[in-house]
Design a protein around this motif. Structure first.
Motif, PDB file in Angstrom:
ATOM      1  N   GLN A  48      54.000 108.439  13.327  1.00 11.38           N
ATOM      2  CA  GLN A  48      53.473 108.103  14.565  1.00 11.38           C
ATOM      3  C   GLN A  48      52.803 108.226  16.270  1.00 11.38           C
ATOM      4  N   ALA A  49      52.373 109.589  15.785  1.00  9.71           N
ATOM      5  CA  ALA A  49      52.326 110.302  17.098  1.00  9.71           C
ATOM      6  C   ALA A  49      50.958 110.453  17.731  1.00  9.71           C
ATOM      7  N   LYS A  50      50.351 109.664  18.421  1.00  8.30           N
ATOM      8  CA  LYS A  50      48.753 109.723  18.796  1.00  8.30           C
ATOM      9  C   LYS A  50      48.464 109.948  18.715  1.00  8.30           C
ATOM     10  N   THR A  51      48.532 111.454  19.004  1.00  7.81           N
ATOM     11  CA  THR A  51      47.165 112.431  17.743  1.00  7.81           C
ATOM     12  C   THR A  51      47.549 112.410  16.143  1.00  7.81           C
ATOM     13  N   ILE A  52      46.588 112.966  15.623  1.00  7.63           N
ATOM     14  CA  ILE A  52      47.053 113.783  13.960  1.00  7.63           C
ATOM     15  C   ILE A  52      46.568 115.803  13.850  1.00  7.63           C
ATOM     16  N   LYS A  53      47.769 115.586  13.386  1.00  4.99           N
ATOM     17  CA  LYS A  53      47.182 116.751  13.682  1.00  4.99           C
ATOM     18  C   LYS A  53      46.296 117.287  11.842  1.00  4.99           C
ATOM     19  N   ILE A  54      45.461 117.840  11.385  1.00  2.00           N
ATOM     20  CA  ILE A  54      45.272 118.462   9.977  1.00  2.00           C
ATOM     21  C   ILE A  54      44.856 120.000  10.481  1.00  2.00           C
ATOM     22  N   GLU A  78      31.461 116.950  12.370  1.00  2.00           N
ATOM     23  CA  GLU A  78      32.638 116.150  12.119  1.00  2.00           C
ATOM     24  C   GLU A  78      33.788 115.645  13.193  1.00  2.00           C
ATOM     25  N   VAL A  79      34.298 116.382  13.068  1.00  2.00           N
ATOM     26  CA  VAL A  79      35.821 115.684  13.838  1.00  2.00           C
ATOM     27  C   VAL A  79      35.519 115.214  15.310  1.00  2.00           C
ATOM     28  N   GLU A  80      34.754 116.298  15.546  1.00  2.00           N
ATOM     29  CA  GLU A  80      33.863 115.475  16.876  1.00  2.00           C
ATOM     30  C   GLU A  80      33.426 113.842  16.732  1.00  2.00           C
ATOM     31  N   GLN A  92      43.516 110.291  17.676  1.00  2.00           N
ATOM     32  CA  GLN A  92      42.546 111.305  17.825  1.00  2.00           C
ATOM     33  C   GLN A  92      42.676 112.642  16.676  1.00  2.00           C
ATOM     34  N   ILE A  93      41.440 113.238  16.467  1.00  2.00           N
ATOM     35  CA  ILE A  93      42.527 114.615  15.186  1.00  2.00           C
ATOM     36  C   ILE A  93      42.658 116.001  16.066  1.00  2.00           C
ATOM     37  N   GLU A  94      43.306 116.066  16.110  1.00  2.00           N
ATOM     38  CA  GLU A  94      43.461 117.689  16.223  1.00  2.00           C
ATOM     39  C   GLU A  94      43.667 118.554  14.870  1.00  2.00           C
TER      40      GLU A  94
END
Lengths: 433, 300
Positions: A48-54, A78-80, A92-94
């Motif tokens: 449930q964190a605001k960003t998602i780490k990949i 692509e992530v941008e 947001q993806i990190e």
């Protein structure tokens, strides 16, 4: 595994005091189990964190660092775009990218660490084949959603023993290339009467498997073909002179090679001064990639190659724009690994939209059989085939080189119906189906 | 094993010429690297495990020289002089501190610098592989001698290596400097007592050895792709050459390199899956028969 049964009690647990009247022993045990599961699977708690780490283990140093770097670059490109459009289901993806140095045990360690320590909820596996099998086992063990983005080894998804519901492969496959290449080469062989062939490929699993599969399908389409000389130089061998002269002695009419990268460019430079390319037709599956095309200073005209990545194939505005955007940002052309990694992010983005979630299990369900618009598709789309969770429908073809851009002016497309039919037979012959 | 192919080749002049030339090319590049290695060992008693890095530096410096001037001669000079300068600094600052120390210490220092040099190349020239391309003068069809194929560029390569071998041999045997170097190798304390600056001699010999490796890298640059770490595989084969020829022997390095080249060339026909094995097997046979190598007593 990512499960609703595992996740929901964790959230409830924040509001519930175990042991109070009204909570029976079974519920208490369930809560304890959920707690233990959360400790063992930290990405669930962070979901449930605001960003998602990949997380992304890939090869950022050593002989093939350029491929790993180009993979990371394509992902970031692509992530941008995804983040600018609101992120993955609003998150947001990190990206967390780590260097495995091309060592399988390091790739597995990093993959595990990315999930358990860094809190990554998805793994993009940017490893070569040997590392990908190691990362695959980590994905099997801890159940995180994993997309392989670089390994072309067919067995990674063809072999049912490798099937797990949380792992996908967004990569071209050796068997697909071999069928398309065998068909293309057989047509040339029949037209020009090329019956005596030699092979020269690196002496490791990829080189041997790819060559064997190519020869199988070359003979399938042109039964008269005979292999009169096989050559297996070591991977990263500095000098190919003895191999070049040995092939010249055998006097084949055509040569197939699965050499790649710096090995291929060395081979071309060394074969060139023996005028080898004027004495036989050369089929080099890995030639049409900018890493090789732009490095060889005296690229001979007329080398036949499978497409890896070139911005002129598929000949669409979308593909050209993507290649130009990559070059504008990174001051070099993308590689074969680039388009595959970019496609993986496109799949994730589309799956998150459809699932309206970043939950790994939900994403996996949506990804299975998903078709998306893609600049690298044969018809403008690519599909994550449901039965083996692997990429199909990508642009695949062969053409001949010229020394300058566009390097491969005309590419003859492979026939996906033919590829599917022969791939099914191949799987049966291997005992996969 | 394909003995028919090997016997068939030996019966054909075209094949013999092509494969012999092929063996000479492989051997001569190996010789240039190995002779530097053996020279350094012979005089300084240092087993330079970082020697392959100077081959790498030579190739990259040559690339830069060629890109700046378009001249292959300048590229060769860039390669040899660039490697020599780095070698000189390396010897004065670091290697000179491990003279007389055990081999393990030398190995550790050299290995550390292999990694440092590889990363330095990565920082300066980038991690991706590079290619110089064939100089225009050599973009010509190969020559046909007795039916065999001989590329003109390889004639240059073999000629340069042979000239270096002759210069080294004559220089060390007959020049005053050569005599001083041989004396320093035999008894450095005595040479020093005679007022000769042995530090200068040591530095010069190390730089010369590195220059030879750099020259090999520069000569190979048009036909071999360049990557950080490219010196490693050359180093292994150079050690085999040095061991076969005898540590410290220039003639041994020449003969050893030629034998390895020919074994690779003809071995690839008769024993295509055992070509590397043949090299090691030959080394084992030589060591069993002559533990000091073929010319082990001829210390420079």
């Amino acid at each position: 595994m990512i499960s609703e049964r595992g996740r929901v009690p964790v959230e409830e647990g924040k509001m519930t005091k175990t042991g109070k009247p009204g909570i029976n022993r079974r519920t208490t045990l369930a809560l304890m189990g959920a707690g233990a599961f959360t400790v063992a699977s930290p990405w669930v708690a962070r979901a449930q964190a605001k960003t998602i780490k990949i997380g992304m283990p890939t090869i950022l140093s050593g002989r093939v660092a350029q491929l790993g770097t180009s993979s990371r670059n394509a992902v970031m490109l692509e992530v941008e775009k995804v983040n600018a459009a609101g992120g993955l289901a609003g998150r947001q993806i990190e990206m967390v990218v780590r260097d495995s140095k091309g060592q399988p045990q390091e790739a597995a360690r990093i993959a595990r660490e990315l999930v358990n320590t860094d809190g990554c909820e998805i793994i993009l596996d940017g490893e070569a084949s040997s590392g990908s099998f190691a990362v695959h086992e980590v994905a099997r063990d801890i159940g995180v959603l994993c997309i392989h983005t670089c390994s072309e080894a067919s067995s990674l998804t063809a072999d049912p023993k490798q099937h797990i519901p949380n792992a996908f492969r967004c990569v071209r496959q050796g068997i697909h290339d071999s069928i398309a290449g065998g068909s293309y080469a057989a047509n040339i062989a029949k037209a020009k009467g090329l019956k005596k062939w030699a092979t020269c490929s690196p002496d490791y699993a990829y080189g041997r498997d790819t060559t064997a599969e190519f020869v199988t399908y070359l003979k399938h389409f042109a039964p008269d073909v005979e292999i009169i000389s096989e050559n297996w130089p070591k991977l990263f061998q500095p000098d190919y002179t003895e191999t070049v002269t040995k092939i010249l002695q055998a006097k084949p009419q055509a040569l197939y090679s699965a050499l790649w990268g710096g090995d291929l460019t060395s081979y071309i430079d060394q074969a060139n001064i023996y005028a080898m390319f004027t004495q036989m037709e050369v089929f080099a599956v890995n030639m049409a990639d900018y890493t090789a095309l732009t490095v060889v200073k005296n690229l001979p005209k007329g080398i036949h190659s499978g497409n890896r990545y070139i911005k002129t194939y598929p000949a669409t505005a979308e593909n050209a724009a993507w290649g130009d955007a990559y070059k504008a940002k990174y001051k070099e052309y993308p590689t074969n690994w680039s388009w595959q990694n970019a496609t993986a992010v496109m799949f994730l983005s589309e799956a998150a939209k459809k699932a309206n979630s970043t939950d790994g299990k939900k994403l996996a369900e949506v990804l299975t059989g998903l078709t998306i618009k893609c600049p690298f598709g044969a018809d403008g789309t690519v599909t994550m085939r449901g039965e083996d969770r692997t990429l199909v429908g990508y642009a695949i073809g062969w053409g001949t080189t010229i020394p300058n851009e566009p390097y491969v002016p005309e590419v003859k497309s492979g026939d996906w119906k033919q590829i599917f039919a022969l791939e099914a037979e191949w799987k049966k012959s291997k005992g996969y189906t | 094993m394909d003995l028919d192919a090997l016997i068939g080749c030996l019966g054909s002049s075209a094949c013999v010429v092509t494969q012999t030339t092929s063996g000479l090319i492989i051997g001569m590049l190996l010789f240039l690297v190995a002779v530097g290695l053996t020279l350094i060992f012979g005089v300084l008693k240092i087993v330079n495990f970082s020697h392959g890095a100077f081959y790498m530096f030579g190739a990259y410096f040559a690339l830069t020289g060629y890109q700046l001037t378009g001249s292959f001669v300048v590229a060769l000079l860039f390669g040899a002089i660039g490697a020599a300068l780095i070698g000189l600094i390396f010897e004065r600052v670091f290697i000179s501190r491990v003279y007389g120390r055990d081999v393990l210490m030398q190995l550790l220092v050299c290995y550390a610098f292999v990694l440092i040099f590889d990363d330095t190349v990565k920082l300066i020239w980038g991690a991706e592989f590079k290619s110089m391309g064939m100089p225009e003068a050599f973009q010509v069809p190969p020559w046909f001698i007795a039916g065999g194929v001989v590329p003109p560029f390889y004639i240059l390569l073999i000629s340069v290596a042979l000239a270096v071998a002759a210069l080294l041999g004559i220089g060390l045997a007959r020049s005053r400097l050569g005599k001083v170097i041989r004396a320093a190798a035999h008894n450095p304390d005595m040479v020093s007592a005679l007022g000769i600056n042995t530090a200068l001699i040591y530095g010069s010999v190390f730089a010369l050895g590195c220059a030879l490796a750099g020259l090999a890298g520069a000569l190979a640059a048009p036909v071999r792709s360049m990557t950080p770490g490219m010196g490693f595989s050359v180093l292994i084969e150079s050690f085999i050459v040095t061991v076969i020829g005898g540590m410290g022997s220039i003639l041994g390095a020449l003969i050893g390199a030629l034998l390895i080249g020919l074994i690779r060339s003809f071995g690839s026909l008769g024993f295509p899956l055992f070509t590397d094995g043949l090299m090691y097997l030959f080394m084992v046979i030589v060591l069993v028969a002559r533990p000091t190598g073929l010319f082990g007593k001829d210390v420079a």
